[in-house]
Motif scaffolding. Structure first.
Motif, PDB file in Angstrom:
ATOM      1  N   ASN A  26       8.596   7.338  -4.657  1.00 34.02           N
ATOM      2  CA  ASN A  26       7.059   8.061  -4.925  1.00 34.02           C
ATOM      3  C   ASN A  26       6.184   7.500  -4.841  1.00 34.02           C
ATOM      4  OD1 ASN A  26       4.752   9.874  -5.479  1.00 34.02           O
ATOM      5  ND2 ASN A  26       5.459   9.879  -7.612  1.00 34.02           N
ATOM      6  N   PHE A  27       5.899   6.727  -3.142  1.00 31.03           N
ATOM      7  CA  PHE A  27       4.629   5.292  -3.509  1.00 31.03           C
ATOM      8  C   PHE A  27       3.168   5.928  -4.057  1.00 31.03           C
ATOM      9  CE2 PHE A  27       7.655   2.521  -0.820  1.00 31.03           C
ATOM     10  CZ  PHE A  27       8.161   3.036  -0.793  1.00 31.03           C
ATOM     11  N   ASP A  28       2.428   4.901  -3.839  1.00 33.08           N
ATOM     12  CA  ASP A  28       0.811   5.504  -4.202  1.00 33.08           C
ATOM     13  C   ASP A  28       0.934   4.367  -2.726  1.00 33.08           C
ATOM     14  OD1 ASP A  28       0.648   6.155  -6.335  1.00 33.08           O
ATOM     15  OD2 ASP A  28       0.788   4.748  -7.543  1.00 33.08           O
ATOM     16  N   LEU A  29      -0.212   5.525  -1.587  1.00 32.98           N
ATOM     17  CA  LEU A  29      -0.248   4.671  -0.790  1.00 32.98           C
ATOM     18  C   LEU A  29      -1.723   4.075  -0.283  1.00 32.98           C
ATOM     19  CD1 LEU A  29       2.327   7.232   1.897  1.00 32.98           C
ATOM     20  CD2 LEU A  29       2.536   4.788   0.807  1.00 32.98           C
ATOM     21  N   TYR A  30      -2.097   3.170   0.754  1.00 33.14           N
ATOM     22  CA  TYR A  30      -2.929   2.728   0.954  1.00 33.14           C
ATOM     23  C   TYR A  30      -3.895   2.319   2.003  1.00 33.14           C
ATOM     24  CZ  TYR A  30      -3.431   2.561  -4.477  1.00 33.14           C
ATOM     25  OH  TYR A  30      -3.345   2.870  -5.362  1.00 33.14           O
ATOM     26  N   LEU A  31      -4.615   2.928   3.358  1.00 31.31           N
ATOM     27  CA  LEU A  31      -4.294   2.870   4.476  1.00 31.31           C
ATOM     28  C   LEU A  31      -5.546   1.598   4.207  1.00 31.31           C
ATOM     29  CD1 LEU A  31      -3.996   3.471   7.159  1.00 31.31           C
ATOM     30  CD2 LEU A  31      -5.412   5.396   7.164  1.00 31.31           C
ATOM     31  N   ASN A  50       4.517  -9.784  -5.516  1.00 25.27           N
ATOM     32  CA  ASN A  50       6.016  -8.710  -5.982  1.00 25.27           C
ATOM     33  C   ASN A  50       6.489  -7.759  -5.158  1.00 25.27           C
ATOM     34  OD1 ASN A  50       7.195  -7.187  -7.340  1.00 25.27           O
ATOM     35  ND2 ASN A  50       6.080  -7.111  -9.404  1.00 25.27           N
ATOM     36  N   GLY A  51       7.588  -8.395  -4.578  1.00 25.70           N
ATOM     37  CA  GLY A  51       7.588  -7.867  -2.962  1.00 25.70           C
ATOM     38  C   GLY A  51       8.889  -6.342  -4.346  1.00 25.70           C
ATOM     39  N   ASP A  52       9.227  -6.301  -5.267  1.00 24.38           N
ATOM     40  CA  ASP A  52       9.754  -5.405  -5.288  1.00 24.38           C
ATOM     41  C   ASP A  52       8.432  -4.231  -5.885  1.00 24.38           C
ATOM     42  OD1 ASP A  52      12.520  -6.797  -5.906  1.00 24.38           O
ATOM     43  OD2 ASP A  52      11.743  -7.337  -8.163  1.00 24.38           O
ATOM     44  N   SER A  53       7.995  -4.311  -5.991  1.00 25.40           N
ATOM     45  CA  SER A  53       7.131  -3.439  -6.753  1.00 25.40           C
ATOM     46  C   SER A  53       5.768  -3.142  -5.190  1.00 25.40           C
ATOM     47  CB  SER A  53       6.190  -3.471  -7.842  1.00 25.40           C
ATOM     48  OG  SER A  53       7.212  -3.519  -8.964  1.00 25.40           O
ATOM     49  N   ILE A  54       5.438  -3.820  -4.780  1.00 30.01           N
ATOM     50  CA  ILE A  54       4.530  -3.709  -4.036  1.00 30.01           C
ATOM     51  C   ILE A  54       5.379  -4.010  -2.267  1.00 30.01           C
ATOM     52  CG2 ILE A  54       1.982  -4.717  -2.451  1.00 30.01           C
ATOM     53  CD1 ILE A  54       1.837  -6.098  -4.867  1.00 30.01           C
ATOM     54  N   LEU A  55       5.305  -2.838  -1.432  1.00 30.01           N
ATOM     55  CA  LEU A  55       5.709  -2.969  -0.015  1.00 30.01           C
ATOM     56  C   LEU A  55       4.537  -2.941   0.923  1.00 30.01           C
ATOM     57  CD1 LEU A  55       9.294  -0.293  -0.598  1.00 30.01           C
ATOM     58  CD2 LEU A  55       8.699  -2.949  -0.957  1.00 30.01           C
ATOM     59  N   VAL A  56       5.613  -3.059   2.529  1.00 30.12           N
ATOM     60  CA  VAL A  56       4.820  -2.907   3.615  1.00 30.12           C
ATOM     61  C   VAL A  56       5.069  -1.895   4.650  1.00 30.12           C
ATOM     62  CG1 VAL A  56       3.644  -4.211   5.000  1.00 30.12           C
ATOM     63  CG2 VAL A  56       3.337  -5.256   3.142  1.00 30.12           C
ATOM     64  N   PHE A  85      -5.259  -7.620  -3.730  1.00 31.76           N
ATOM     65  CA  PHE A  85      -6.063  -5.675  -4.214  1.00 31.76           C
ATOM     66  C   PHE A  85      -4.806  -5.369  -4.922  1.00 31.76           C
ATOM     67  CE2 PHE A  85      -4.975  -1.582  -2.504  1.00 31.76           C
ATOM     68  CZ  PHE A  85      -6.641  -0.984  -2.888  1.00 31.76           C
ATOM     69  N   ALA A  86      -3.827  -5.187  -4.300  1.00 35.11           N
ATOM     70  CA  ALA A  86      -2.803  -4.670  -4.333  1.00 35.11           C
ATOM     71  C   ALA A  86      -2.294  -4.927  -5.804  1.00 35.11           C
ATOM     72  CB  ALA A  86      -1.168  -4.962  -3.829  1.00 35.11           C
ATOM     73  N   MET A  87      -2.178  -6.699  -5.794  1.00 37.92           N
ATOM     74  CA  MET A  87      -1.346  -7.250  -6.885  1.00 37.92           C
ATOM     75  C   MET A  87      -2.627  -7.034  -8.675  1.00 37.92           C
ATOM     76  SD  MET A  87       1.416  -8.498  -7.020  1.00 37.92           S
ATOM     77  CE  MET A  87       1.069 -10.385  -8.633  1.00 37.92           C
ATOM     78  N   THR A  88      -3.840  -6.532  -8.309  1.00 35.48           N
ATOM     79  CA  THR A  88      -4.879  -6.044  -9.172  1.00 35.48           C
ATOM     80  C   THR A  88      -4.645  -5.151  -9.673  1.00 35.48           C
ATOM     81  OG1 THR A  88      -6.042  -7.587  -8.592  1.00 35.48           O
ATOM     82  CG2 THR A  88      -7.092  -6.075  -9.388  1.00 35.48           C
ATOM     83  N   LEU A  89      -4.122  -4.318  -8.458  1.00 37.60           N
ATOM     84  CA  LEU A  89      -3.924  -2.886  -9.192  1.00 37.60           C
ATOM     85  C   LEU A  89      -2.400  -2.465  -9.661  1.00 37.60           C
ATOM     86  CD1 LEU A  89      -4.396  -0.322  -5.546  1.00 37.60           C
ATOM     87  CD2 LEU A  89      -6.030  -0.805  -8.175  1.00 37.60           C
ATOM     88  N   LEU A  90      -1.102  -2.528  -9.756  1.00 33.77           N
ATOM     89  CA  LEU A  90       0.227  -3.346 -10.297  1.00 33.77           C
ATOM     90  C   LEU A  90       0.562  -3.052 -11.230  1.00 33.77           C
ATOM     91  CD1 LEU A  90       2.940  -2.811  -9.025  1.00 33.77           C
ATOM     92  CD2 LEU A  90       2.901  -5.499  -9.242  1.00 33.77           C
ATOM     93  N   PRO A  91      -1.072  -3.785 -12.301  1.00 36.13           N
ATOM     94  CA  PRO A  91      -0.059  -3.158 -13.733  1.00 36.13           C
ATOM     95  C   PRO A  91      -1.261  -2.511 -14.607  1.00 36.13           C
ATOM     96  CG  PRO A  91      -1.630  -4.978 -13.494  1.00 36.13           C
ATOM     97  CD  PRO A  91      -1.076  -4.967 -11.953  1.00 36.13           C
ATOM     98  N   SER A  92      -1.596  -1.570 -13.713  1.00 39.51           N
ATOM     99  CA  SER A  92      -1.549   0.099 -13.896  1.00 39.51           C
ATOM    100  C   SER A  92      -1.136   1.086 -13.328  1.00 39.51           C
ATOM    101  CB  SER A  92      -3.289   0.198 -13.892  1.00 39.51           C
ATOM    102  OG  SER A  92      -3.763  -0.363 -12.570  1.00 39.51           O
ATOM    103  N   ARG A  94       1.868   3.705 -11.641  1.00 38.26           N
ATOM    104  CA  ARG A  94       2.961   3.932 -12.464  1.00 38.26           C
ATOM    105  C   ARG A  94       4.276   4.176 -11.390  1.00 38.26           C
ATOM    106  NH1 ARG A  94       0.985   9.595 -15.593  1.00 38.26           N
ATOM    107  NH2 ARG A  94      -0.607   7.913 -17.602  1.00 38.26           N
ATOM    108  N   ASN A  95       3.583   4.030  -9.709  1.00 43.10           N
ATOM    109  CA  ASN A  95       4.444   3.579  -8.780  1.00 43.10           C
ATOM    110  C   ASN A  95       4.273   2.883  -7.999  1.00 43.10           C
ATOM    111  OD1 ASN A  95       4.907   6.663  -9.677  1.00 43.10           O
ATOM    112  ND2 ASN A  95       3.129   7.453  -8.509  1.00 43.10           N
ATOM    113  N   ARG A  96       5.603   2.528  -7.197  1.00 46.59           N
ATOM    114  CA  ARG A  96       5.320   1.255  -6.154  1.00 46.59           C
ATOM    115  C   ARG A  96       4.402   2.137  -5.601  1.00 46.59           C
ATOM    116  NH1 ARG A  96      11.246   2.195  -6.481  1.00 46.59           N
ATOM    117  NH2 ARG A  96      12.004   0.285  -6.110  1.00 46.59           N
ATOM    118  N   ILE A  97       3.020   0.328  -5.179  1.00 51.23           N
ATOM    119  CA  ILE A  97       1.909   0.168  -3.880  1.00 51.23           C
ATOM    120  C   ILE A  97       2.965   0.100  -2.597  1.00 51.23           C
ATOM    121  CG2 ILE A  97       0.472  -0.937  -3.478  1.00 51.23           C
ATOM    122  CD1 ILE A  97       0.079  -1.259  -6.221  1.00 51.23           C
ATOM    123  N   GLY A  98       2.882   0.782  -1.894  1.00 49.58           N
ATOM    124  CA  GLY A  98       2.683   1.035  -0.065  1.00 49.58           C
ATOM    125  C   GLY A  98       1.941   0.675   0.890  1.00 49.58           C
TER     126      GLY A  98
END
Length: 261
Positions: A26-31, A50-56, A85-92, A94-98
């Motif tokens: 259930n990734f949170d995706l950003y185009l 954070n390569g565990d929680s932020i994927l490309v 952008f991704a690292m700023t969002l990560l603390p809040s 709930r899902n992995r960031i894609g």
């Protein structure tokens, strides 16, 4: 095996660490779309993702742990705004960031429509963005579209049509990706206006005016300021520190949008 909800296997393939999935996460995706300041032309530094929680989603349309350069449009791709952008969002989150990196340096907004070819690279910016985003949607939902572009459209004959071109682009993206119009935020960024540049910034100032006009016309569009940011020496591309700050500004704009009453 069939009863396992999620299974991530780390696979070493051709020297690239990728993730294969039995079922989508259930990734949170950003185009990420636009031209070189979205793709990033900053000098690499020691910024840690954070390569565990932020994927490309890479060029082969596979998920891999995030590392810079995020984009792969040209050999010049370097540090960009996506990491901070991704690292700023990560603390809040709930899902992995894609992250779905689809910006191509040097592209006019006229190249961002179905079938259009970027003459410099031979790529089809819009078609490739749709293909990458469609694949990414197997793993989650698009939470926002990030756009930074306009340096290639600063001529008077282009600035006058930029608003309608952008609105058509958003209409097409929403339709082709099955997104309800206006249901997700679109974050755009001002072009850089730098001191001691002379009169060359007038076209960029006009594009910035159009971006703010778009934000006023459409409640789902937010325009991020480039005030105080610096260039790498060419009066066009933001330097590394400025791209880090711009990424944070994009994330903060998104947070304000999603938390507003």
């Amino acid at each position: 095996m069939k009863n396992i909800v999620l299974l991530f296997l780390v696979v070493l393939s051709g020297g690239t660490l990728t993730y294969s999935q039995e079922k989508p996460d259930n990734f949170d995706l950003y185009l990420l779309i636009g031209q070189s300041n979205m793709a990033g032309r900053g000098v690499p530094d020691d910024y840690v993702l954070n390569g565990d929680s932020i994927l490309v989603l890479n060029a082969g349309r596979q998920w891999q742990p995030a590392r810079e350069p995020i984009h792969f449009d040209k050999p010049a791709a370097g540090t960009g705004l996506a990491a901070s952008f991704a690292m700023t969002l990560l603390p809040s989150s709930r899902n992995r960031i894609g992250l779905i990196p689809c910006a191509i340096g040097g592209t006019s907004i006229s190249a961002w429509k179905a079938g259009a070819i970027d003459p410099a690279t031979g790529k089809r910016p819009y078609d490739e963005a749709i293909a990458h985003a469609t694949e990414a949607l197997r793993s989650g939902k698009i939470k926002a579209i990030l756009w930074h572009q306009g340096e290639s459209d600063t001529q008077p004959q282009r600035t006058t049509t930029y608003r309608t071109d952008f609105e058509k682009l958003m209409e097409n993206l929403h339709h082709d990706l099955g997104i309800t119009p206006g249901s997700i935020p679109v974050i755009v960024g001002e072009l850089g206006i730098f001191p001691h540049e002379g009169n060359h910034h007038e076209g960029r100032r006009k594009i910035n005016e159009v971006l703010h006009e778009l934000a006023c016309r459409h409640s789902y569009i937010t325009c991020v300021s480039s005030a105080g940011l610096n260039h790498v020496g060419d009066y066009t591309h933001f330097d590394t520190a400025s791209l880090r700050e711009l990424g944070r500004r994009y994330a903060e704009a998104l947070t304000r949008y999603t938390t507003k009453p």
